[in-house]
Structures are given as structure tokens and as C-alpha cells.
Motif scaffolding. Structure first.
Motif, short mmCIF file in Angstrom:
data_model
loop_
_atom_site.label_atom_id
_atom_site.label_comp_id
_atom_site.label_asym_id
_atom_site.label_seq_id
_atom_site.Cartn_x
_atom_site.Cartn_y
_atom_site.Cartn_z
N ALA A 164 0.84 -1.20 0.00
CA ALA A 164 0.00 0.00 0.00
C ALA A 164 0.87 1.25 0.00
N ILE A 165 1.93 1.23 0.80
CA ILE A 165 2.83 2.38 0.84
C ILE A 165 3.56 2.54 -0.50
N GLU A 166 3.98 1.41 -1.08
CA GLU A 166 4.64 1.48 -2.39
C GLU A 166 3.70 2.06 -3.43
N LEU A 167 2.42 1.68 -3.33
CA LEU A 167 1.38 2.20 -4.23
C LEU A 167 1.29 3.72 -4.08
N LEU A 168 1.23 4.17 -2.82
CA LEU A 168 1.13 5.61 -2.55
C LEU A 168 2.35 6.33 -3.12
N ALA A 206 4.07 5.45 -5.62
CA ALA A 206 4.12 5.37 -7.08
C ALA A 206 3.14 6.33 -7.74
N ILE A 207 2.19 6.88 -6.97
CA ILE A 207 1.21 7.79 -7.57
C ILE A 207 1.91 9.07 -7.99
N PRO A 208 1.82 9.46 -9.27
CA PRO A 208 2.50 10.68 -9.73
C PRO A 208 2.00 11.90 -8.96
N SER A 209 2.91 12.86 -8.73
CA SER A 209 2.52 14.01 -7.91
C SER A 209 1.44 14.84 -8.61
N VAL A 210 1.40 14.81 -9.94
CA VAL A 210 0.36 15.58 -10.62
C VAL A 210 -1.01 14.99 -10.32
N VAL A 211 -1.07 13.68 -10.06
CA VAL A 211 -2.34 13.04 -9.69
C VAL A 211 -2.73 13.44 -8.27
N LEU A 212 -1.75 13.49 -7.36
CA LEU A 212 -2.04 13.95 -5.99
C LEU A 212 -2.52 15.40 -6.03
N LEU A 238 0.71 13.43 1.72
CA LEU A 238 0.55 12.11 1.10
C LEU A 238 1.82 11.71 0.34
N ILE A 262 4.52 10.83 3.30
CA ILE A 262 4.33 9.62 4.11
C ILE A 262 5.23 8.46 3.68
N LEU A 294 -5.87 6.24 0.86
CA LEU A 294 -5.51 5.64 -0.43
C LEU A 294 -6.75 5.14 -1.16
N GLY A 336 5.24 9.83 -14.92
CA GLY A 336 4.42 10.62 -14.02
C GLY A 336 4.97 12.00 -13.71
N LEU A 346 0.70 2.52 -12.27
CA LEU A 346 0.55 1.45 -11.28
C LEU A 346 0.77 0.08 -11.90
N ASN A 370 4.44 -0.37 -12.16
CA ASN A 370 5.01 -0.63 -10.85
C ASN A 370 4.74 -2.05 -10.38
#
Lengths: 319, 316
Positions: free
Chosen positions: A132-136, A138-144, A177, A180, B41, B235, B296, B299
Motif C-alpha cells: 500500500a505504501i509502495e502504491l502511494l 508510485a502515484i504521480p505528484s500531478v495526480v495527488l 501524502l 508519508i 488511499l 508521471g 501502477l 510498478n
């Protein structure tokens, strides 16, 4: 014996091969140096060029200025107004405010989750937390940034009844986010690198699992956890797209976290496309870039040193 | 020092009770942190999937935009992103792999030059992405591109000295260099010493051993690093904003000096500079969904390869 020796031709190739590989390895080193040189080079006119200094000398970047005759002196960032104003102070405030919210949000969650994962979690739970942390991460900062702009900002506005939809709080949470995973990974790594022998000694003395965690593992891992926090802060200050999209980008000097903020990184991103190549504004933006570069460089260096020392102390060997 | 009297059994029991109840507090508090992260998440991914699922279709990913981005698809942005990361991978993988080989096979881990390179790599990984953007503009476009122009095209307008896909790709290559190095190094460390010794004992030279034995063995790690680099590169927006990305282009990039559309940049511009955000909202969410699925998925593939590689080491 003669036929077992290598041919001379092959020796030349070996030599050249090794030198090429070595040369290439210094590419990373050269890259860092080049970044240094080329960012600083464009910022140098602030110290040397009289026409640039007229609008943006160090004094004008730092101290209050009386921009219009007879009016009160103030700090202001308005590079495109008739009287260009290049005070960095509002941007410093904005950067710190956004990063502060991010850290207040990310430290409890990141360190808490790291303690749970390393000390209390059953194996199956750990296999959920880490991906879950790896997923977080991996989310591109533009998406955040997009999430903060479209979803989080509306939510916060409705719950808190805010005047400004985009503000330091909103940007800071989204920034949190991104922070973390940094805090979690470094802190968790520090705690799991506490040797089993220490844990066994504590068990032999009759300690409970939580006593081991709180009185032995945590104190031993504190330098690692603080390194994670410091590295996370570096990330929060350098991150661009999230604050650019979610902070409102108004260079306001205020103590409220519900006002819009403009950060260093967002200022570069928002303004560089429109400046005159080599002009005063361009120079100031590169100066801001230099500050960001130096700041994150020092933070990363400090984090690396602390972590290397911790590993040496806990495991008796440099990592 | 004297040893204390043994405690009575009721005192032991109450002490154990106290230990158990206080032990529950840190466990619960830290569990709350985990649950919060998982919940955030879930909300983040959920809102994007719900917002975008209605828009994403074959037409959406295969058609160009229409009516000033308020209709049509995002094919040029997908094409630009793919072209960008392919160029980036071609630039970054050979360099990154060779750096890793140098660090692992040619130097002692504690020599000053190794440490210096390691510090540089660690710091390269920590440089803010916007600073890479500044560097791309100041170095690749103004210095390298401008230099090429002044030597080869002094008569024409800027040919190389302007934002272009090649400069954006090289900027991203620099940004993702640490990812490739770290991943390859991890793979190199898993190769058993005996295999290298066997190759050397059979008369193979060091270079032959590297080329025929070490690199093939390290392939999963190199692959993992490349995929992670692609995912990271796909990304990133800040480094390409000034080095080549364009909001709208009526043509696809065909030369190294062309500008290009890109998914992340497309999202940024549509979300912040669109005159009518409500009208573009479905397309916006759809684009975010496509980008997030892309990164994702990449990854996950990297994580699977890496975990297989690690298991392989355990069994070896």
C-alpha cells in the motif's frame, strides 16, 4: 604455461573497457556538478549585473522595500507589476507553511504506520501495508495535486466553511501524502535494522513485545526516524506539482493556514515559461532554484550521514 | 546488589494485567495510523476510478482531442508519453547499468571514489524535480541545443536550441538515473561469487565475465530498474514543462526536435487553465485514470519481477 596467458590484444580491450566503465561511473558525479554549475550560473547576475541589481539585489530580495514614494515599506512578490517586486519573504512563508502542514500530517501517520508494521503487525497485515505504501509512493505528484484540487479542496471547504478553496491546509495535506512513504520507509528500515540479539536480550529480561518496542527498539531507532522526517521535509519543500495545483498560489504574508500560499517550487513552475530569457525575473527564478537545490542537497547529505552512522552503530559495519 | 524477594502470585498477575492493557495503547494508536493511510488511499483511488471509468473507452485512448479539449480522446498525449519514456530509457539504462557494474565489480565498497559517487547518486535522487526542469532549460536547451545551432545552423532560427522531446527525455533520464543504478546494484549483489570465479577460472577475462555472465544474470534487476524508471518518468511533469511538453499540437512528434503532448502535463493544464473546468471534468478524470493505470501497472510488474528475483536468491 604460455598458452594459458591472455593475449595482449585482449589486454588492451580489458584496459579500455575498464576505463570506459569507470569514466561512465563518474557521469553521475559530473551530472551533480553540472546541475550545480548551470543553475548557479544563471543566478549569478544577482551578485554581479548592475541592471539586474537595480530591481533584484540581495537587499531587495530580503528586506522591506518602499516601492512607491510615500507609501509604507513592505515585502511583496509581484514580478510582473509596473514596479517589479521581488521580495522572497512571502514565498519563504508560503513554502514553510505548506511544508509544516505536510509534516504535521505525515509524521504521525508515517511513523505510526512504521512502528505498527515493524513491531506489532502480524505477517499478513505487513503484506498489505508495504505494498500500500509502495502504491502511494508510485502515484504521480500531478495526480495527488489533481486529487487535492478537485476532491480534497471541495471536501475541506464544505467541512470547515472556508473562504479560500485552495490554501496551505489543502496543499499541505496533499503534500503529506507524498511525504508519508519517505518517512515510513526510512523509519521502518531503521527499526527493522535493530539487531535480533538486542531484542532477544530484552525478551530474556522479561520484557513484553510493546516494552521492547517502546523502551528499546524506538530509542535505538530514533536517529533513523528523525532522518526519515528530515528527508520527508526535503521532499515537502522541493515538491512542485502538488503545491502548484492545490495551494492557490497567492503570495500572501499571513499566519493563517487557511490562506492561499505561493511556494518556491510553484513560483518557478508558474512563472518560468513567461519570462524573458536572461532577464531579471529569469535570474531571480534561477536564484530560487539554487536555494532549493542547496537546501535539499544539505538535507539529503545530513540524512545520509545520520543513516550511515546508525547502521554502523547497530550492526557494527558500514552499510 | 541483592536479588529481590520473589513477588506474590497476585502481584504478578496484576502486573501482567497492567502490562497487557498499556501494551494495547501503542498497538491501537499505530494501527489507527495504518488504517487512516489505507482509507485515504482507498478514497483517492476510488474517487479517480469512479470519476473516470465512464469516460475511458477505446475511442478515448485512440482519438485526438476535439472542440478545444472538451470532447474527443487523448491519443496524442499517450503517444507523446510513450515516445518520451522510450527515448529516456534508451538514454538512461546503459549509463545506469554501467555505473552499477563499476560500483559493484571494479571498486572496493569503502574506497573514496566509490563513496563520492554514491553520495552523488543519493543526492541526485533528492534534487527537486523542478530543479531538473531548470537544469534542462539552462543546460540542454540553452547550452547544448544553442551550441549546436550556433555551429551548424547559424542562419536559421533555433532548431535544437528550443524545447523538444529529446531534451525532455534527457532531463528525465538524469532524474531516473538513481532508480536504474540502485535496482541494478541490488541484482548484481545477488549473483553468487562462485559463478564469477568459475568464469574467471575458465580463462574468461573480467570484461568477458561481465558481458557474458554478470549482465545476463542481472537482467531481472536491470528490467525492474527500467520499468520503475519508466513509471517514474511517465508521471513527472515539473521537469518537462519547460523542456518540451506542449498543451496542444495538431501533429504527433516525428523528429527529436519536435515538441510533444504528455499525459501528466495535459492533466495539469486542463485542471488549472481550462476556461470551463466543469465541461472538461469527465475527460480530466479519464486522463488521470489512464495515467494512474499506466504507472501502477508498470510498478506492479516491477514489484513482481523483483520479488521473484529475491526469492530466487533465497533458493539459490
Amino acid at each position: 604455461m604460455k598458452q594459458l596467458e591472455f593475449k595482449p590484444k585482449s589486454k588492451v580491450r580489458e584496459f579500455l573497457g575498464e576505463k570506459l566503465i569507470a569514466l561512465n561511473a563518474y557521469a553521475a558525479l559530473i551530472a551533480i556538478l553540472l546541475i550545480f554549475v548551470f543553475i548557479f550560473k544563471e543566478a549569478v547576475p544577482i551578485f554581479t549585473d548592475a541592471s539586474v541589481q537595480e530591481e533584484a539585489s540581495l537587499d531587495k530580495l530580503i528586506n522591506k522595500q518602499e516601492y512607491y514614494e510615500g507609501r509604507e515599506a513592505k515585502w511583496s512578490w509581484q514580478p510582473n507589476s509596473e514596479v517589479p517586486k521581488f521580495s522572497l519573504y512571502p514565498l519563504v512563508i508560503g513554502t514553510i507553511k505548506a511544508a509544516l502542514v505536510a509534516m504535521l500530517f505525515a509524521i504521525p501517520l508515517g511513523v505510526g504506520a512504521a512502528v505498527y508494521s515493524s513491531e506489532f503487525a502480524p505477517k499478513r497485515m505487513r503484506e498489505i501495508i508495504k505494498p500500500a505504501i509502495e502504491l502511494l509512493a508510485a502515484i504521480p505528484s500531478v495526480v495527488l495535486g489533481f486529487f487535492a484540487l478537485m476532491v480534497l479542496a471541495t471536501f475541506l471547504q464544505n467541512v470547515l466553511g472556508l473562504t479560500f478553496r485552495l490554501n496551505a491546509l489543502n496543499a499541505g495535506i496533499a503534500l503529506g501524502l507524498a511525504v508519508i512513504p519517505v518517512v515510513f520507509t526510512v523509519a521502518e528500515d531503521a527499526m527493522t535494522s535493530v539487531p535480533q540479539s538486542l531484542r532477544n536480550a530484552a525478551i530474556a529480561l522479561g520484557a513484553n513485545p510493546w516494552q521492547i518496542s517502546l523502551t528499546m527498539v524506538l530509542p535505538a531507532a530514533v536517529p533513523g526516524i528523525s532522518a526519515g522526517v528530515v528527508l520527508g521535509f526535503g521532499r515537502a519543500v522541493g515538491e512542485t506539482m502538488i503545491v502548484l495545483m492545490a495551494s492557490g498560489n497567492a503570495a500572501i504574508i499571513s499566519a493563517s493556514f487557511l490562506d492561499s500560499v505561493r511556494t518556491f517550487s510553484a513560483t518557478i513552475a508558474a512563472e518560468l515559461a513567461e519570462v524573458v530569457f536572461g532577464g531579471t525575473h529569469y535570474t531571480v527564478l534561477f536564484f530560487i532554484g539554487s536555494l532549493l537545490f542547496v537546501f535539499t542537497f544539505l538535507i539529503n547529505l545530513a540524512g545520509d550521514i545520520v543513516l550511515a552512522r546508525l547502521k554502523t552503530r547497530l550492526q557494527g559495519k558500514p552499510s | 546488589m541483592t536479588i529481590g524477594e520473589p513477588r506474590s502470585s497476585s502481584a504478578t498477575a496484576s502486573l501482567q494485567f497492567a502490562r497487557k492493557t498499556t501494551g494495547a495503547i501503542p498497538r491501537t494508536l499505530t494501527l489507527v495510523a495504518v488504517v487512516l493511510i489505507l482509507a485515504i488511499l482507498a478514497v483517492l483511488l476510488g474517487s479517480i476510478v469512479l470519476g473516470g471509468i465512464g469516460t475511458v473507452s477505446w475511442e478515448f485512448i485512440s482519438q485526438p482531442p476535439e472542440q478545444g479539449m472538451e470532447a474527443g480522446g487523448i491519443f496524442p498525449a499517450i503517444f507523446g508519453t510513450v515516445a518520451l519514456v522510450l527515448l529516456m530509457v534508451i538514454a538512461v539504462v546503459p549509463v545506469g547499468v554501467l555505473v552499477a557494474i563499476y560500483l559493484q565489480e571494479y571498486t572496493r565498497p569503502d574506497s573514496p571514489s566509490t563513496r563520492l559517487i554514491r553520495v552523488a547518486i543519493n543526492n541526485l535522487a533528492g534534487v527537486p524535480s523542478i530543479v531538473f526542469g531548470l537544469f534542462g532549460l539552462g543546460f540542454f536547451i540553452a547550452f547544448v541545443g544553442g551550441g549546436i545551432d550556433s555551429v551548424f545552423f547559424p542562419e536559421d532560427g533555433p532548431v535544437w536550441g528550443q524545447p523538444a522531446i529529446i531534451w525532455a527525455a534527457l532531463t528525465l533520464a538524469l532524474l531516473t538515473l538513481p532508480v536504474v543504478i540502485v535496482s541494478t546494484e541490488e541484482a548484481l549483489r545477488t549473483i553468487p561469487r562462485e559463478i564469477k570465479d568459475a568464469s574467471l577460472a575458465l580463462g574468461g577475462t573480467k570484461l568477458q565475465t561481465i558481458w557474458r555472465i554478470i549482465i545476463p544474470q542481472a537482467m531481472p534487476g536491470i528490467l525492474t530498474g527500467s520499468i520503475l524508471a519508466i513509471s517514474r518518468g511517465a508521471g513527472e511533469v515539473a521537469p518537462i514543462m519547460f523542456t518540451g511538453a506542449a498543451y496542444y499540437l495538431p501533429y504527433l512528434p516525428g523528429k527529436l526536435t519536435d515538441q510533444f503532448m504528455e499525459l501528466g502535463y495535459h492533466i495539469y493544464v486542463m485542471a488549472t487553465q481550462s476556461p470551463d473546468v466543469e465541461a472538461t471534468k469527465p475527460i480530466l478524470f479519464g486522463t488521470v485514470l489512464v495515467l494512474i493505470i499506466l504507472t501502477l501497472a508498470l510498478n506492479s510488474v516491477a514489484i513482481i519481477i523483483r520479488s521473484r528475483m529475491r526469492k530466487g536468491r533465497v533458493h539459490a
